[in-house]
Design a protein around this motif. Structure first.
Motif, PDB file in Angstrom:
ATOM      1  N   GLY A   2       0.811  -1.192  -0.057  1.00 27.34           N
ATOM      2  CA  GLY A   2       0.123  -0.067  -0.005  1.00 27.34           C
ATOM      3  C   GLY A   2       0.866   1.263  -0.088  1.00 27.34           C
ATOM      4  N   THR A   3       0.273   2.494  -0.113  1.00 22.47           N
ATOM      5  CA  THR A   3       0.935   3.661  -0.187  1.00 22.47           C
ATOM      6  C   THR A   3       0.291   4.467   0.694  1.00 22.47           C
ATOM      7  OG1 THR A   3      -0.725   4.342  -1.875  1.00 22.47           O
ATOM      8  CG2 THR A   3       1.454   3.443  -2.714  1.00 22.47           C
ATOM      9  N   MET A   4       1.042   5.723   1.004  1.00 21.47           N
ATOM     10  CA  MET A   4       0.707   6.508   1.982  1.00 21.47           C
ATOM     11  C   MET A   4       1.345   7.832   1.704  1.00 21.47           C
ATOM     12  SD  MET A   4       2.906   5.687   5.350  1.00 21.47           S
ATOM     13  CE  MET A   4       2.748   7.304   6.230  1.00 21.47           C
ATOM     14  N   VAL A   5       0.627   8.876   2.172  1.00 23.72           N
ATOM     15  CA  VAL A   5       1.237  10.459   2.313  1.00 23.72           C
ATOM     16  C   VAL A   5       2.153  10.397   3.425  1.00 23.72           C
ATOM     17  CG1 VAL A   5       0.678  12.942   2.586  1.00 23.72           C
ATOM     18  CG2 VAL A   5      -0.543  11.465   1.060  1.00 23.72           C
ATOM     19  N   MET A   6       3.455  10.731   3.217  1.00 23.15           N
ATOM     20  CA  MET A   6       4.280  10.726   4.444  1.00 23.15           C
ATOM     21  C   MET A   6       4.124  11.533   5.460  1.00 23.15           C
ATOM     22  SD  MET A   6       7.975   9.767   2.562  1.00 23.15           S
ATOM     23  CE  MET A   6       7.801  10.746   0.898  1.00 23.15           C
ATOM     24  N   ASP A   7       3.453  12.724   5.214  1.00 24.71           N
ATOM     25  CA  ASP A   7       3.175  13.593   6.323  1.00 24.71           C
ATOM     26  C   ASP A   7       2.035  13.246   7.008  1.00 24.71           C
ATOM     27  OD1 ASP A   7       2.597  15.907   7.885  1.00 24.71           O
ATOM     28  OD2 ASP A   7       2.277  17.222   6.369  1.00 24.71           O
ATOM     29  N   MET A   8       1.999  12.406   7.978  1.00 24.62           N
ATOM     30  CA  MET A   8       0.812  11.838   8.711  1.00 24.62           C
ATOM     31  C   MET A   8      -0.051  12.841   9.362  1.00 24.62           C
ATOM     32  SD  MET A   8       2.380   7.938  10.534  1.00 24.62           S
ATOM     33  CE  MET A   8       0.521   7.902  11.165  1.00 24.62           C
ATOM     34  N   ALA A   9       0.810  14.137   9.791  1.00 23.27           N
ATOM     35  CA  ALA A   9      -0.078  14.895  10.553  1.00 23.27           C
ATOM     36  C   ALA A   9      -1.213  15.751   9.469  1.00 23.27           C
ATOM     37  CB  ALA A   9       0.775  16.219  10.911  1.00 23.27           C
ATOM     38  N   ALA A  10      -0.931  15.544   8.261  1.00 22.85           N
ATOM     39  CA  ALA A  10      -2.074  16.045   7.261  1.00 22.85           C
ATOM     40  C   ALA A  10      -3.158  15.221   7.087  1.00 22.85           C
ATOM     41  CB  ALA A  10      -1.402  16.082   5.766  1.00 22.85           C
ATOM     42  N   ALA A  11      -3.030  13.920   7.547  1.00 27.83           N
ATOM     43  CA  ALA A  11      -4.226  12.937   7.514  1.00 27.83           C
ATOM     44  C   ALA A  11      -4.959  12.709   6.090  1.00 27.83           C
ATOM     45  CB  ALA A  11      -5.239  13.343   8.591  1.00 27.83           C
ATOM     46  N   ILE A  12      -4.338  12.942   5.109  1.00 28.06           N
ATOM     47  CA  ILE A  12      -4.865  12.564   3.916  1.00 28.06           C
ATOM     48  C   ILE A  12      -5.233  11.262   3.271  1.00 28.06           C
ATOM     49  CG2 ILE A  12      -4.320  13.136   1.210  1.00 28.06           C
ATOM     50  CD1 ILE A  12      -2.378  15.410   2.185  1.00 28.06           C
ATOM     51  N   PRO A  13      -6.353  11.036   3.043  1.00 25.91           N
ATOM     52  CA  PRO A  13      -6.694   9.284   2.747  1.00 25.91           C
ATOM     53  C   PRO A  13      -6.408   9.397   1.275  1.00 25.91           C
ATOM     54  CG  PRO A  13      -8.705  11.059   2.721  1.00 25.91           C
ATOM     55  CD  PRO A  13      -7.629  11.822   3.383  1.00 25.91           C
ATOM     56  N   GLY A  14      -5.218   9.291   0.864  1.00 29.93           N
ATOM     57  CA  GLY A  14      -4.789   9.385  -0.313  1.00 29.93           C
ATOM     58  C   GLY A  14      -4.254   7.978  -0.629  1.00 29.93           C
ATOM     59  N   GLY A  15      -3.838   6.966   0.226  1.00 31.62           N
ATOM     60  CA  GLY A  15      -3.108   5.950  -0.056  1.00 31.62           C
ATOM     61  C   GLY A  15      -4.019   5.000  -0.534  1.00 31.62           C
ATOM     62  N   ALA A  16      -3.510   3.833  -1.273  1.00 32.45           N
ATOM     63  CA  ALA A  16      -4.308   2.757  -1.843  1.00 32.45           C
ATOM     64  C   ALA A  16      -3.538   1.190  -1.604  1.00 32.45           C
ATOM     65  CB  ALA A  16      -4.461   2.945  -3.044  1.00 32.45           C
ATOM     66  N   LEU A  17      -4.319   0.374  -1.924  1.00 31.22           N
ATOM     67  CA  LEU A  17      -3.565  -1.113  -1.654  1.00 31.22           C
ATOM     68  C   LEU A  17      -3.524  -1.406  -3.341  1.00 31.22           C
ATOM     69  CD1 LEU A  17      -2.323  -3.160   0.079  1.00 31.22           C
ATOM     70  CD2 LEU A  17      -4.791  -4.194   0.029  1.00 31.22           C
ATOM     71  N   TYR A  18      -2.300  -2.108  -3.524  1.00 30.76           N
ATOM     72  CA  TYR A  18      -2.138  -2.584  -4.829  1.00 30.76           C
ATOM     73  C   TYR A  18      -1.542  -4.050  -4.690  1.00 30.76           C
ATOM     74  CZ  TYR A  18      -1.749   2.329  -6.324  1.00 30.76           C
ATOM     75  OH  TYR A  18      -2.091   3.836  -6.273  1.00 30.76           O
ATOM     76  N   ARG A  19      -1.792  -4.755  -5.942  1.00 30.24           N
ATOM     77  CA  ARG A  19      -1.514  -6.224  -6.149  1.00 30.24           C
ATOM     78  C   ARG A  19      -0.536  -6.214  -7.344  1.00 30.24           C
ATOM     79  NH1 ARG A  19      -5.920  -8.094  -7.124  1.00 30.24           N
ATOM     80  NH2 ARG A  19      -5.888  -8.007  -9.562  1.00 30.24           N
ATOM     81  N   PHE A  20       0.835  -6.732  -7.308  1.00 33.05           N
ATOM     82  CA  PHE A  20       1.919  -6.892  -8.222  1.00 33.05           C
ATOM     83  C   PHE A  20       1.777  -8.465  -8.471  1.00 33.05           C
ATOM     84  CE2 PHE A  20       6.184  -7.431  -9.548  1.00 33.05           C
ATOM     85  CZ  PHE A  20       6.123  -6.637 -10.667  1.00 33.05           C
ATOM     86  N   ASP A  21       1.200  -8.953  -9.422  1.00 34.98           N
ATOM     87  CA  ASP A  21       1.063 -10.396  -9.845  1.00 34.98           C
ATOM     88  C   ASP A  21       2.003 -10.932 -10.275  1.00 34.98           C
ATOM     89  OD1 ASP A  21       1.132 -10.134 -12.591  1.00 34.98           O
ATOM     90  OD2 ASP A  21      -1.032 -10.013 -12.630  1.00 34.98           O
ATOM     91  N   GLU A  22       2.387 -12.388 -10.530  1.00 31.99           N
ATOM     92  CA  GLU A  22       3.360 -13.178 -10.768  1.00 31.99           C
ATOM     93  C   GLU A  22       3.903 -12.904 -12.344  1.00 31.99           C
ATOM     94  OE1 GLU A  22      -0.423 -15.548 -11.757  1.00 31.99           O
ATOM     95  OE2 GLU A  22       0.341 -14.305  -9.957  1.00 31.99           O
ATOM     96  N   LYS A  23       2.838 -12.421 -12.920  1.00 32.78           N
ATOM     97  CA  LYS A  23       3.252 -11.898 -14.158  1.00 32.78           C
ATOM     98  C   LYS A  23       3.904 -10.456 -14.497  1.00 32.78           C
ATOM     99  CE  LYS A  23      -0.848 -14.351 -16.189  1.00 32.78           C
ATOM    100  NZ  LYS A  23      -2.154 -14.253 -17.051  1.00 32.78           N
ATOM    101  N   GLY A  24       4.139  -9.806 -13.375  1.00 30.31           N
ATOM    102  CA  GLY A  24       4.713  -8.580 -13.223  1.00 30.31           C
ATOM    103  C   GLY A  24       3.826  -7.351 -13.363  1.00 30.31           C
ATOM    104  N   THR A  25       2.289  -7.634 -13.403  1.00 31.51           N
ATOM    105  CA  THR A  25       1.519  -6.633 -13.624  1.00 31.51           C
ATOM    106  C   THR A  25       1.157  -5.914 -12.533  1.00 31.51           C
ATOM    107  OG1 THR A  25       0.846  -7.817 -15.590  1.00 31.51           O
ATOM    108  CG2 THR A  25      -0.771  -5.901 -14.568  1.00 31.51           C
ATOM    109  N   LEU A  26       0.983  -4.598 -12.209  1.00 34.41           N
ATOM    110  CA  LEU A  26       0.581  -3.801 -11.174  1.00 34.41           C
ATOM    111  C   LEU A  26      -0.677  -3.438 -11.434  1.00 34.41           C
ATOM    112  CD1 LEU A  26       1.593  -2.456  -8.383  1.00 34.41           C
ATOM    113  CD2 LEU A  26       1.915  -0.251  -9.913  1.00 34.41           C
ATOM    114  N   SER A  27      -1.690  -3.591 -10.358  1.00 33.38           N
ATOM    115  CA  SER A  27      -3.005  -3.527 -10.467  1.00 33.38           C
ATOM    116  C   SER A  27      -3.541  -2.182 -10.253  1.00 33.38           C
ATOM    117  CB  SER A  27      -3.987  -4.285  -9.318  1.00 33.38           C
ATOM    118  OG  SER A  27      -3.551  -3.768  -8.223  1.00 33.38           O
ATOM    119  N   ALA A  28      -4.631  -1.756 -10.732  1.00 39.90           N
ATOM    120  CA  ALA A  28      -5.241  -0.488 -10.314  1.00 39.90           C
ATOM    121  C   ALA A  28      -5.428  -0.693  -8.856  1.00 39.90           C
ATOM    122  CB  ALA A  28      -6.547  -0.089 -10.984  1.00 39.90           C
TER     123      ALA A  28
END
Length: 311
Positions: A133-159
């Motif tokens: 998953g991803t995150m905004v490094m400035d935690m104090a900003a509390a921005i819900p901009g992070g997401a969870l991604y899947r990188f499969d065995e074929k080397g494809t990164l999901s939406a």
């Protein structure tokens, strides 16, 4: 099962504390624990056999790691997912000298919706797909901009598979792989979710609250699942490890010396040792904060899955 197991320092980690120790991964073939220090941009290795420490310097922050069958590292970093080849670690240790070298090759990168983002918690599912998953490094900003991604065995990164996360954490899978766990450790969330997980397609469904740490202690950081299917979570800011049964019932609570335990992983010769990395706070730190700890909780873990693709 020991209710209050002895918690000791992992001596192979060396005396220097991490700023943000994360992503412990046990390599059984080497009898060694790997982990990262995020702001130091380092991957670190502690050998159980020799008690020696080695470290590799990367050009950007590294937050989570997994290995493929050949020993290449799949790393979630600041800008992308990378394949990382580590120079051979002589077990004489590298703590007294310069860090070892690492070569990086970019694999995939999402489009970050905000500046100042990076990958955070990540690991492979039971089938060898890499999730992070991803995150905004400035935690104090509390921005819900992070997401969870899947990188499969074929080397494809999901939406984005799960979005609107502030501080993604707590990834784990049940022993049969049919349940996925995910947390948001931000002080405004403090939630752990469970999903039904399709092991054939890698799709999580039926998201529900598994545990709300607003009713317990700390913030839900990194996690591990034991052989009984129970979910261990580091209660950051509370100096505790919490174990929840598959039904979401808290059945164990173990104190650790560091106030900010960050992530745990099972390892050791019989997978009966729980290793815990920690974060050193900006003020009021003790000698224990930022260290790696080891305890034997009386239950075994599961082998950490390797990435199933070719890096």
């Amino acid at each position: 099962m020991s209710a209050n197991p002895q918690v000791e320092r992992f001596e192979a980690a060396g005396p220097l504390p991490a700023a943000t120790g994360e992503s412990p991964v046990w390599r059984a073939a080497e009898q060694a624990l790997y982990w990262v220090d995020i702001p130091a941009k380092k991957i670190v290795r502690g050998s159980l056999e020799t008690g020696k420490r080695s470290e590799w310097q990367l050009p950007e922050q590294v937050a989570c790691i997994a290995f493929d069958r050949n020993g290449t590292v799949l790393a979630g970093c600041e800008t992308a997912l990378f394949a990382v080849t580590l120079a051979a670690a002589a077990d004489t240790g590298a703590s007294a000298g310069e860090p070892l070298t690492a070569s990086l090759r970019k694999l995939a990168a999402p489009e970050f919706p905000h500046p100042g983002m990076r990958f955070n918690d990540g690991r492979c599912d039971r089938q060898g797909r890499f999730w992070s998953g991803t995150m905004v490094m400035d935690m104090a900003a509390a921005i819900p901009g992070g997401a969870l991604y899947r990188f499969d065995e074929k080397g494809t990164l999901s939406a984005p598979v799960v979005d609107a996360l502030i501080t993604q954490n707590g990834l784990g899978w049940s022993p049969d792989g049919a349940t996925m766990y995910l947390s948001d450790s931000h002080p405004q969330r403090r939630l752990i979710w469970a999903f039904d997980y399709d092991v054939a397609t890698g799709e999580p469904r039926n998201r529900r609250v598994f545990a709300d740490l607003n009713h317990y202690v700390g913030r839900p950081d990194g996690a591990a699942v034991d052989a009984d299917g129970c979910y261990w979570i580091c209660a950051n800011d509370a100096g505790q490890l919490l174990r929840f049964t598959p039904q979401g019932k808290l059945d164990r609570q173990i104190a650790v010396p560091a106030i900010k335990p960050a992530m745990c992983a099972f390892g050791g010769r019989d997978l009966d040792t729980l290793f815990v990395t920690s974060i050193r706070p900006g003020s009021g730190a003790t000698e224990h904060d930022g260290q790696v700890f080891a305890l034997r909780p009386g239950v075994k873990g599961l082998p950490e899955p390797e990435y199933a693709g070719q890096l």
